[in-house]
Design a protein around this motif. Structure first.
Motif, PDB file in Angstrom:
ATOM      1  N   THR A 323      14.284  -4.978  13.959  1.00  0.00           N
ATOM      2  CA  THR A 323      14.160  -3.914  12.860  1.00  0.00           C
ATOM      3  C   THR A 323      15.340  -4.506  11.764  1.00  0.00           C
ATOM      4  O   THR A 323      16.391  -5.164  11.922  1.00  0.00           O
ATOM      5  N   ASP A 324      14.661  -4.572  10.536  1.00  0.00           N
ATOM      6  CA  ASP A 324      15.337  -4.865   9.406  1.00  0.00           C
ATOM      7  C   ASP A 324      15.311  -3.555   8.210  1.00  0.00           C
ATOM      8  O   ASP A 324      14.273  -3.529   7.806  1.00  0.00           O
ATOM      9  N   PRO A 325      16.249  -2.940   8.306  1.00  0.00           N
ATOM     10  CA  PRO A 325      16.263  -1.547   7.230  1.00  0.00           C
ATOM     11  C   PRO A 325      16.504  -1.959   5.826  1.00  0.00           C
ATOM     12  O   PRO A 325      16.333  -0.870   5.116  1.00  0.00           O
ATOM     13  N   ARG A 326      16.642  -2.896   5.459  1.00  0.00           N
ATOM     14  CA  ARG A 326      16.899  -3.272   3.943  1.00  0.00           C
ATOM     15  C   ARG A 326      15.860  -2.917   3.063  1.00  0.00           C
ATOM     16  O   ARG A 326      16.296  -2.674   1.853  1.00  0.00           O
ATOM     17  N   LYS A 327      14.638  -2.943   3.255  1.00  0.00           N
ATOM     18  CA  LYS A 327      13.747  -2.523   2.396  1.00  0.00           C
ATOM     19  C   LYS A 327      13.331  -1.078   2.339  1.00  0.00           C
ATOM     20  O   LYS A 327      12.533  -0.636   1.617  1.00  0.00           O
ATOM     21  N   ILE A 328      13.938  -0.328   3.236  1.00  0.00           N
ATOM     22  CA  ILE A 328      13.974   1.273   3.202  1.00  0.00           C
ATOM     23  C   ILE A 328      14.184   1.699   1.760  1.00  0.00           C
ATOM     24  O   ILE A 328      15.168   1.481   0.988  1.00  0.00           O
ATOM     25  N   GLY A 329      13.135   2.342   1.165  1.00  0.00           N
ATOM     26  CA  GLY A 329      13.214   3.057  -0.225  1.00  0.00           C
ATOM     27  C   GLY A 329      12.642   2.054  -1.062  1.00  0.00           C
ATOM     28  O   GLY A 329      12.385   2.561  -2.330  1.00  0.00           O
ATOM     29  N   PHE A 330      12.226   0.963  -0.923  1.00  0.00           N
ATOM     30  CA  PHE A 330      11.579   0.119  -1.957  1.00  0.00           C
ATOM     31  C   PHE A 330      10.054   0.668  -2.069  1.00  0.00           C
ATOM     32  O   PHE A 330       9.577   1.463  -1.343  1.00  0.00           O
ATOM     33  N   ASN A 331       9.790   0.542  -3.538  1.00  0.00           N
ATOM     34  CA  ASN A 331       8.288   1.033  -3.622  1.00  0.00           C
ATOM     35  C   ASN A 331       7.322   0.094  -4.064  1.00  0.00           C
ATOM     36  O   ASN A 331       7.574  -1.044  -4.891  1.00  0.00           O
ATOM     37  N   TRP A 332       6.283   0.023  -3.153  1.00  0.00           N
ATOM     38  CA  TRP A 332       5.199  -1.149  -3.245  1.00  0.00           C
ATOM     39  C   TRP A 332       3.792  -0.553  -3.896  1.00  0.00           C
ATOM     40  O   TRP A 332       2.760  -1.270  -3.749  1.00  0.00           O
ATOM     41  N   SER A 333       3.690   0.486  -4.673  1.00  0.00           N
ATOM     42  CA  SER A 333       2.594   1.265  -5.365  1.00  0.00           C
ATOM     43  C   SER A 333       2.040   0.388  -6.040  1.00  0.00           C
ATOM     44  O   SER A 333       0.865   0.509  -6.714  1.00  0.00           O
ATOM     45  N   TRP A 334       2.967  -0.633  -6.952  1.00  0.00           N
ATOM     46  CA  TRP A 334       2.416  -1.483  -7.801  1.00  0.00           C
ATOM     47  C   TRP A 334       1.703  -2.923  -6.971  1.00  0.00           C
ATOM     48  O   TRP A 334       0.970  -3.685  -7.844  1.00  0.00           O
ATOM     49  N   ARG A 335       1.446  -3.009  -5.976  1.00  0.00           N
ATOM     50  CA  ARG A 335       0.999  -3.922  -5.377  1.00  0.00           C
ATOM     51  C   ARG A 335      -0.568  -3.746  -5.140  1.00  0.00           C
ATOM     52  O   ARG A 335      -0.856  -2.680  -4.843  1.00  0.00           O
ATOM     53  N   PRO A 336      -1.483  -4.724  -5.434  1.00  0.00           N
ATOM     54  CA  PRO A 336      -2.891  -4.226  -5.272  1.00  0.00           C
ATOM     55  C   PRO A 336      -3.371  -3.878  -4.126  1.00  0.00           C
ATOM     56  O   PRO A 336      -4.171  -2.954  -3.975  1.00  0.00           O
ATOM     57  N   TYR A 337      -2.845  -4.367  -2.922  1.00  0.00           N
ATOM     58  CA  TYR A 337      -3.314  -3.906  -1.552  1.00  0.00           C
ATOM     59  C   TYR A 337      -2.899  -2.385  -1.200  1.00  0.00           C
ATOM     60  O   TYR A 337      -3.640  -1.784  -0.631  1.00  0.00           O
ATOM     61  N   PHE A 338      -2.087  -1.890  -2.156  1.00  0.00           N
ATOM     62  CA  PHE A 338      -1.686  -0.428  -1.961  1.00  0.00           C
ATOM     63  C   PHE A 338      -2.575   0.385  -2.907  1.00  0.00           C
ATOM     64  O   PHE A 338      -3.236   1.093  -2.396  1.00  0.00           O
ATOM     65  N   PHE A 339      -2.634  -0.130  -4.094  1.00  0.00           N
ATOM     66  CA  PHE A 339      -3.326   0.873  -5.137  1.00  0.00           C
ATOM     67  C   PHE A 339      -4.676   0.780  -4.919  1.00  0.00           C
ATOM     68  O   PHE A 339      -5.380   1.606  -5.045  1.00  0.00           O
ATOM     69  N   GLN A 340      -5.224  -0.250  -4.031  1.00  0.00           N
ATOM     70  CA  GLN A 340      -6.872  -0.405  -4.014  1.00  0.00           C
ATOM     71  C   GLN A 340      -6.992   0.541  -2.733  1.00  0.00           C
ATOM     72  O   GLN A 340      -8.216   0.940  -2.706  1.00  0.00           O
ATOM     73  N   LEU A 341      -6.172   0.454  -1.913  1.00  0.00           N
ATOM     74  CA  LEU A 341      -6.373   1.305  -0.631  1.00  0.00           C
ATOM     75  C   LEU A 341      -6.614   2.946  -1.321  1.00  0.00           C
ATOM     76  O   LEU A 341      -7.583   3.481  -0.939  1.00  0.00           O
ATOM     77  N   ILE A 342      -5.487   3.314  -1.836  1.00  0.00           N
ATOM     78  CA  ILE A 342      -5.578   4.607  -2.458  1.00  0.00           C
ATOM     79  C   ILE A 342      -6.987   5.039  -3.330  1.00  0.00           C
ATOM     80  O   ILE A 342      -7.718   6.080  -3.292  1.00  0.00           O
ATOM     81  N   ALA A 343      -7.301   3.816  -4.075  1.00  0.00           N
ATOM     82  CA  ALA A 343      -8.702   4.324  -5.124  1.00  0.00           C
ATOM     83  C   ALA A 343      -9.651   4.225  -4.156  1.00  0.00           C
ATOM     84  O   ALA A 343     -10.604   5.072  -4.547  1.00  0.00           O
ATOM     85  N   LEU A 344      -9.778   3.441  -3.017  1.00  0.00           N
ATOM     86  CA  LEU A 344     -10.846   3.437  -2.125  1.00  0.00           C
ATOM     87  C   LEU A 344     -11.016   4.806  -1.446  1.00  0.00           C
ATOM     88  O   LEU A 344     -12.229   5.265  -1.672  1.00  0.00           O
ATOM     89  N   GLU A 345     -10.222   5.308  -0.991  1.00  0.00           N
ATOM     90  CA  GLU A 345      -9.948   6.516  -0.520  1.00  0.00           C
ATOM     91  C   GLU A 345     -10.432   7.660  -1.437  1.00  0.00           C
ATOM     92  O   GLU A 345     -10.983   8.762  -1.286  1.00  0.00           O
ATOM     93  N   SER A 346     -10.223   7.473  -2.573  1.00  0.00           N
ATOM     94  CA  SER A 346     -10.292   8.750  -3.770  1.00  0.00           C
ATOM     95  C   SER A 346     -11.971   8.550  -3.978  1.00  0.00           C
ATOM     96  O   SER A 346     -12.521   9.644  -4.539  1.00  0.00           O
ATOM     97  N   THR A 347     -12.783   7.454  -3.714  1.00  0.00           N
ATOM     98  CA  THR A 347     -14.088   7.461  -3.732  1.00  0.00           C
ATOM     99  C   THR A 347     -14.888   7.926  -2.698  1.00  0.00           C
ATOM    100  O   THR A 347     -16.043   7.584  -2.384  1.00  0.00           O
TER     101      THR A 347
END
Length: 389
Positions: A323-347
């Motif tokens: 395990t590598d805890p260094r990225k805990i708290g980072f935000n990836w909402s600006w990455r296409p693979y993240f917001f595309q998933l949320i957009a698909l769910e909204s439809t």
């Protein structure tokens, strides 16, 4: 002018990968060497032995000879003639464009002429105005040797070329893979986004032609078909050859894509299994028994619905998890693979795995993709996998 500087034009065909036909020619400078052999004369236009006036006279004389020869053929091909950006700086009046006068005198349809702006430095504002005038007169403009210098992107923004010719040396390096390949793919995507047609120069082998197809180039030019020659050729001369290469590319690519689809489907099945396991407490040592080595998974982690990473990275390497805890708290909402998933769910399109584009992973330097999948109402599973070239 000295006889040793007497030049004449040769013409190298440019072929369409879609039709297989010769759609145009580039006019190139040639001369005889001491042994009477035909050799390139391009070096003369940068020779310190000639002053600016002499080089300009050579250039215009060669241009007239090329246009005169071109005016004698009766088909729909075009002619690309090189215009040094340095000559543009020497024009005292923007309206005094000798090429237009030549076209009128020879009664050549201006829509069949392409001006290739070559690599020399030029005042961008003056270049923009000259190109605008040429376009108003019906000519198209190509940017030559694209990718060979830092000023090229500035020129794209300034003149919005109709055609981009990928630099020959860069193209050859790119056809062998590596970062040069990524750069050429990036340049061809830029061309498509800006509405430019793409020509790959220096195509000498089947593999280079196939790489050009993979990049999305519409046109090719090079010794694979023909060196520059004194005479024009039948437009359909290379149709069979190009058709054979297209078929080879099609068969190879279909086979490769099928294998990729099979591999991705296997990975997706693995990820769905991982999703089910993560619904409850899990043991990394137990996960190691799943044979992750064959799954191409290098890590996974969890985010909340806002894109914030709420778990450490669970990294898999050499058949072990850590395990590598260094990225805990980072935000990836600006990455296409993240917001595309949320957009698909909204439809209403739920349960799908969304895949990113390929990228080089900073930690491992491997070529990877990230796959995102809804884990439960509060969490999203992100999985990084290794992909091939």
């Amino acid at each position: 002018m000295d006889e040793k500087f007497e030049l004449f034009p040769y013409f190298q065909p440019i072929v369409s990968v879609a039709s297989g036909r010769i759609i145009g020619y580039e006019a190139l400078a040639r001369q005889y060497d001491k042994q009477g052999r035909v050799v390139s004369a391009g070096h003369l236009f940068a020779s310190p032995k000639l002053d600016t006036k002499q080089r300009l006279e050579l250039d215009r004389k060669l241009r007239r000879l090329a246009l005169q020869k071109f005016s004698e053929i009766d088909n729909s091909t075009y002619l690309a003639i090189n215009i040094s950006a340095a000559w543009i700086n020497n024009l005292r009046q923007l309206n005094a464009l000798p090429t237009l006068k030549m076209l009128d005198e020879l009664n050549i349809d201006r829509q069949r002429i392409i001006l290739e702006i070559t690599e020399a430095h030029a005042d961008i504002n003056k270049l923009r105005e000259i190109v605008k005038r040429y376009r108003q007169q019906g000519l198209r403009v190509a940017l030559d040797d694209f990718g060979s210098g830092s000023s090229q992107l500035e020129r794209v923004l300034a003149i919005h070329p109709d055609i981009i010719k990928i630099d020959m040396q860069l193209f050859k390096k790119a056809s062998k893979g590596g970062i040069a390949s990524d750069i050429v793919h990036m340049l061809t995507r830029l061309g498509k986004r800006t509405g430019c047609q793409i020509i790959c120069e220096g195509v000498e082998s089947d593999n280079e032609f196939l790489f050009g197809l993979n990049c999305g180039a519409q046109f090719m030019q090079g010794y694979l078909f023909s060196p520059a020659a004194a005479e024009f050729k039948a437009p359909n001369l290379y149709e069979q050859h190009i058709g054979s290469l297209r078929n080879k590319y099609f068969r190879n690519t279909v086979s490769k894509v099928q294998k990729n689809i099979e591999a991705i489907n296997a990975i997706k099945s693995f990820i769905y299994k991982l999703k089910d396991t993560l619904q409850a407490d899990f043991n990394l040592n137990e996960l190691a028994k799943w044979n992750f080595s064959e799954s191409n998974i290098v890590r996974f982690y969890l985010c909340d619905n806002e894109g914030k990473q709420i778990s450490p990275n669970f990294n898999f390497t050499e058949n072990h998890w850590f395990t590598d805890p260094r990225k805990i708290g980072f935000n990836w909402s600006w990455r296409p693979y993240f917001f595309q998933l949320i957009a698909l769910e909204s439809t209403g399109d739920c349960g799908r795995i969304v895949t990113s584009e390929r990228y080089h992973d900073f930690d491992t330097d491997l070529l990877c993709k990230t796959l995102s999948l809804r884990l439960d109402a509060q969490r999203i599973l992100l999985t990084d996998i290794i992909v091939g070239d």
